[in-house]
Motif scaffolding. Structure first.
Motif, PDB file in Angstrom:
ATOM      1  N   PHE A 416       0.877  -1.169   0.000  1.00  0.00           N
ATOM      2  CA  PHE A 416       0.000   0.000   0.000  1.00  0.00           C
ATOM      3  C   PHE A 416       0.914   1.218   0.000  1.00  0.00           C
ATOM      4  CE2 PHE A 416      -2.927   3.229   1.749  1.00  0.00           C
ATOM      5  CZ  PHE A 416      -3.930   3.096   0.805  1.00  0.00           C
ATOM      6  N   LEU A 417       1.141   1.737  -1.201  1.00  0.00           N
ATOM      7  CA  LEU A 417       2.071   2.840  -1.417  1.00  0.00           C
ATOM      8  C   LEU A 417       1.358   4.183  -1.254  1.00  0.00           C
ATOM      9  CD1 LEU A 417       3.685   1.277  -4.584  1.00  0.00           C
ATOM     10  CD2 LEU A 417       4.900   1.648  -2.420  1.00  0.00           C
ATOM     11  N   PHE A 418       2.128   5.207  -1.033  1.00  0.00           N
ATOM     12  CA  PHE A 418       1.564   6.548  -1.041  1.00  0.00           C
ATOM     13  C   PHE A 418       1.391   6.979  -2.497  1.00  0.00           C
ATOM     14  CE2 PHE A 418       1.972  11.236  -0.917  1.00  0.00           C
ATOM     15  CZ  PHE A 418       0.866  11.496  -0.124  1.00  0.00           C
ATOM     16  N   PHE A 419       0.173   7.424  -2.867  1.00  0.00           N
ATOM     17  CA  PHE A 419      -0.066   7.809  -4.259  1.00  0.00           C
ATOM     18  C   PHE A 419      -0.909   9.075  -4.328  1.00  0.00           C
ATOM     19  CE2 PHE A 419      -2.893   4.261  -3.018  1.00  0.00           C
ATOM     20  CZ  PHE A 419      -4.145   4.866  -3.102  1.00  0.00           C
ATOM     21  N   THR A 420      -0.618   9.900  -5.327  1.00  0.00           N
ATOM     22  CA  THR A 420      -1.344  11.138  -5.585  1.00  0.00           C
ATOM     23  C   THR A 420      -1.470  11.323  -7.087  1.00  0.00           C
ATOM     24  OG1 THR A 420       0.726  12.393  -5.514  1.00  0.00           O
ATOM     25  CG2 THR A 420      -0.546  12.293  -3.469  1.00  0.00           C
ATOM     26  N   ASP A 421      -2.212  12.364  -7.471  1.00  0.00           N
ATOM     27  CA  ASP A 421      -2.392  12.659  -8.892  1.00  0.00           C
ATOM     28  C   ASP A 421      -2.560  14.168  -9.067  1.00  0.00           C
ATOM     29  OD1 ASP A 421      -2.745  12.222 -11.616  1.00  0.00           O
ATOM     30  OD2 ASP A 421      -4.897  11.851 -11.435  1.00  0.00           O
ATOM     31  N   HIS A 422      -1.623  14.922  -8.526  1.00  0.00           N
ATOM     32  CA  HIS A 422      -1.720  16.384  -8.585  1.00  0.00           C
ATOM     33  C   HIS A 422      -1.644  16.865 -10.027  1.00  0.00           C
ATOM     34  CE1 HIS A 422      -1.756  17.157  -4.328  1.00  0.00           C
ATOM     35  NE2 HIS A 422      -0.658  16.441  -4.141  1.00  0.00           N
ATOM     36  N   VAL A 423      -2.465  17.872 -10.323  1.00  0.00           N
ATOM     37  CA  VAL A 423      -2.507  18.398 -11.683  1.00  0.00           C
ATOM     38  C   VAL A 423      -1.511  19.547 -11.884  1.00  0.00           C
ATOM     39  CG1 VAL A 423      -4.869  17.677 -12.092  1.00  0.00           C
ATOM     40  CG2 VAL A 423      -4.450  19.903 -11.063  1.00  0.00           C
ATOM     41  N   GLU A 424      -1.166  20.272 -10.797  1.00  0.00           N
ATOM     42  CA  GLU A 424      -0.170  21.327 -10.931  1.00  0.00           C
ATOM     43  C   GLU A 424       1.228  20.721 -10.989  1.00  0.00           C
ATOM     44  OE1 GLU A 424      -3.336  23.333  -8.255  1.00  0.00           O
ATOM     45  OE2 GLU A 424      -2.527  21.317  -8.551  1.00  0.00           O
ATOM     46  N   PRO A 425       2.023  21.093 -11.980  1.00  0.00           N
ATOM     47  CA  PRO A 425       3.365  20.512 -12.135  1.00  0.00           C
ATOM     48  C   PRO A 425       4.232  20.635 -10.883  1.00  0.00           C
ATOM     49  CG  PRO A 425       2.766  21.755 -14.091  1.00  0.00           C
ATOM     50  CD  PRO A 425       1.686  22.020 -13.081  1.00  0.00           C
ATOM     51  N   ALA A 426       4.171  21.777 -10.190  1.00  0.00           N
ATOM     52  CA  ALA A 426       5.034  21.973  -9.019  1.00  0.00           C
ATOM     53  C   ALA A 426       4.692  20.975  -7.918  1.00  0.00           C
ATOM     54  CB  ALA A 426       4.884  23.403  -8.500  1.00  0.00           C
ATOM     55  N   LEU A 427       3.393  20.742  -7.704  1.00  0.00           N
ATOM     56  CA  LEU A 427       2.985  19.785  -6.678  1.00  0.00           C
ATOM     57  C   LEU A 427       3.336  18.362  -7.089  1.00  0.00           C
ATOM     58  CD1 LEU A 427      -0.506  21.194  -5.612  1.00  0.00           C
ATOM     59  CD2 LEU A 427       1.592  21.170  -4.262  1.00  0.00           C
ATOM     60  N   ARG A 428       3.108  18.060  -8.366  1.00  0.00           N
ATOM     61  CA  ARG A 428       3.389  16.702  -8.838  1.00  0.00           C
ATOM     62  C   ARG A 428       4.882  16.388  -8.743  1.00  0.00           C
ATOM     63  NH1 ARG A 428       1.221  12.816 -12.334  1.00  0.00           N
ATOM     64  NH2 ARG A 428      -0.676  14.040 -12.607  1.00  0.00           N
ATOM     65  N   GLU A 429       5.710  17.330  -9.175  1.00  0.00           N
ATOM     66  CA  GLU A 429       7.149  17.079  -9.222  1.00  0.00           C
ATOM     67  C   GLU A 429       7.792  17.107  -7.835  1.00  0.00           C
ATOM     68  OE1 GLU A 429       8.447  20.089 -11.890  1.00  0.00           O
ATOM     69  OE2 GLU A 429       7.318  19.273 -13.590  1.00  0.00           O
TER      70      GLU A 429
END
Length: 567
Positions: A416-429
């Motif tokens: 159970f990994l930590f996962f996200t899907d942020h749309v803003e490049p700064a948050l995603r990167e």
């Protein structure tokens, strides 16, 4: 239809697409009647010419967190749980799940198809991780915004209601995980409306919520009304309140105590028990003390101490916070006292921590796995089936309220990994680096996969096909037997800690926990152990190789037994 919104600092509020101005009503509230609007109408607000923004109390966000709000009429849903009278937490077993990772489809509807499995397992409550809208299509849920709405990816508000309805018809209560200590970093449009947040860092995850500053009466009301919505309009049976130690409130009446009052009143009106469970790492018994005695009045709180002690004993890990729990003496204390850190020194914190626990054991929700304790490891790895057999035996024989995490009951290999899907490049990167910094000092080599990579999410879905394999099916039967035994024997649900006796041998690595004539013995050592017995044992649950004869109990390495002594 009348629209209302709180915007105490605004001088002009307009609703789109009707281009109508709202009228100031006092106390910072604005309202307008739009006769042509109704269920299904999309709308947004303009605040002093800025926007458009979704409604802070939006009941539906069909296009996600950056889209318009949609009018949703709760009365249009037809419930079928008329016979449901609620469920008390006492004597119950909780099952925590993440809707997106619980099934291949990742929806409320798909979760309904797995309820028979949970009923056969023997659990009493389903605890659902947060369902508020989040950035993108995948997230643990703690980055939620639009707190009154339901993630459309899972099935929206009707989907959640159908799941709750099905749970109730199957005899299962539902607990919803809610986050009131912060909002997500993306799509949080509360600032233009009012002082919902303080502008100061309240926790590692974001700004503090304004619970005690100017205009905080309405902010508190915002969160209390949200809690009422889930319990009243969605027929939810209880709320798990995330990280309440990050609720910064200096008022004489703490937000949690005020919320408990509100929910007690709602329970009286609905005629069914409603449960508030706080997640807190403070080891502060005021959390569950009655309000009349100066406590906050929570029905229960999560307690990590037993988890840490079980994990250290079963796996041998002693890094980070596990160092404080490595001796079997810590496990013995957790089983008899509730808190291990009850005022003594914590090496991990480098200070004294906690206060003695004084309540009955059922007020502590304990586990051997949960989303945090697995997901906060870099690789999201779980215990092995062999380790889980021991961990489950201790947990399900403990005087506390046990909680399982999805897939644990058959020892799934899925992390159970930590996962996200942020749309803003700064948050995603920057998410991976932020995550690494959060866990500095925890003793891990931080080689976690990218949280934004879809593969991190897909790998976290539990694999139901594993149940066809003997090792996994055998573990599932073990969990079923343990839960059934817990429900059959009153000693195993007795929450009185003063009746629990524990003995152990640190060097030989075995521990025996007893209540009345019932005993649980766990051998953590790879080698077999022989314990003398003064009475005749009746084996109730035992792993292969356990034997009792001629006044001795022989237990193979890394195995356990539950037995009753007969005089």
């Amino acid at each position: 239809m009348i629209f209302e919104v709180w915007a105490p600092r605004a001088s002009r509020v307009e609703i789109l697409p009707w281009q109508r101005e709202l009228r100031a009503e006092g106390g910072g509230w604005w309202s307008v009647e739009v006769p042509e609007a109704g269920h299904g109408s999309d709308y947004r607000y303009m605040i002093d010419g800025d926007g458009p923004y979704p409604d802070p109390r939006s009941r539906r966000q069909p296009e996600g967190i950056f889209g318009p709000s949609r009018v949703y009429d709760h009365a249009r849903f037809t419930w079928e749980d008329h016979e449901w009278k609620g469920r008390d937490l006492r004597g119950s077993v909780i099952y925590e799940l993440h809707v997106g990772a619980f099934t291949p489809e990742g929806t409320f509807a798909a979760a309904i198809g797995k309820l028979e499995h949970l009923v056969e397992l023997g659990v009493d409550f389903v605890e659902i991780m947060p369902v508020a809208p989040v950035p993108g299509g995948r997230n643990w849920g703690y980055d939620g915004v639009d707190l009154y709405a339901v993630n459309e990816t899972y099935g929206g508000p009707d989907g959640l209601k159908m799941l709750v309805d099905a749970c109730h018809r199957a005899g299962l209560g539902v607990i919803l995980d809610v986050v009131y200590n912060h909002l997500g970093p993306s799509g949080n449009f509360l600032h233009p409306f009012g002082p919902y947040l303080t502008g100061t860092q309240g926790s590692y995850w974001g700004e503090a919520v304004n619970l005690d500053g100017p205009d905080s009466d309405e902010v508190r009301r915002y969160f209390m009304d949200n809690a009422v919505q889930w319990l009243r309009d969605y027929h939810i049976d209880g709320l798990r309140l995330d990280a309440v130690h990050a609720l910064h409130d200096r008022r004489a009446v703490h937000f949690l105590a005020e919320l408990a009052d509100e929910i007690d009143a709602l329970s009286c009106h609905l005629g069914r028990p409603l449960t508030l469970i706080a997640e807190s790492d403070l080891n502060d018994p005021r959390m569950i003390m009655p309000r009349e005695a100066g406590g906050y009045g929570m029905a229960a709180q999560w307690s990590d101490d037993l988890h840490h002690a079980i994990h250290a004993a079963v796996t041998g890990e002693n890094h980070g916070y596990y160092a404080d729990f490595a001796p079997l003496a810590s496990l013995a204390k957790a089983l008899t006292s509730g808190f291990v850190h009850d005022g003594g020194y914590s090496g991990f914190r480098r200070r004294s921590h906690g206060k003695p626990f004084t309540g009955p054991g059922h007020r502590l929700v304990c586990c051997s796995q949960n989303h945090d304790q697995i997901g906060n490891r870099p690789r999201g790895d779980r215990m092995t089936p062999a380790q889980l057999r021991l961990a489950a035996g201790i947990l399900l024989a403990s005087p506390y309220t046990p909680m399982l995490f999805m897939g644990e009951e058959w020892g799934t290999r899925s992390p159970f990994l930590f996962f996200t899907d942020h749309v803003e490049p700064a948050l995603r990167e920057g998410e991976g680096e932020r995550r690494r910094r959060e866990f500095e000092g925890f003793g891990y080599e931080w080689d976690a996969p990218d949280p934004g990579d879809e593969e991190s999410f897909l790998r976290s879905k539990v694999d139901w096909s594993e149940l066809k394999e003997e090792e996994h099916w055998s573990l599932l039967c073990w969990y079923r037997d343990l839960i059934a035994l817990r429900k059959a024997l009153p000693e195993l649900t007795d929450p009185r800690l003063d009746r629990v006796r524990v003995e152990f041998d640190e060097a030989a690595r075995w521990l025996r926990m007893g209540r009345q004539s019932l005993s649980v013995v766990v051998n953590f050592c790879p080698d077999s152990v022989t314990l003398p017995l003064s009475e005749t044992p009746i084996l109730l649950i035992a792993e292969e190789g356990v034997s009792a004869d001629q006044g001795a109990l022989r237990i193979p390495g890394q195995s356990m037994v539950i037995y009753r002594s007969v005089t």
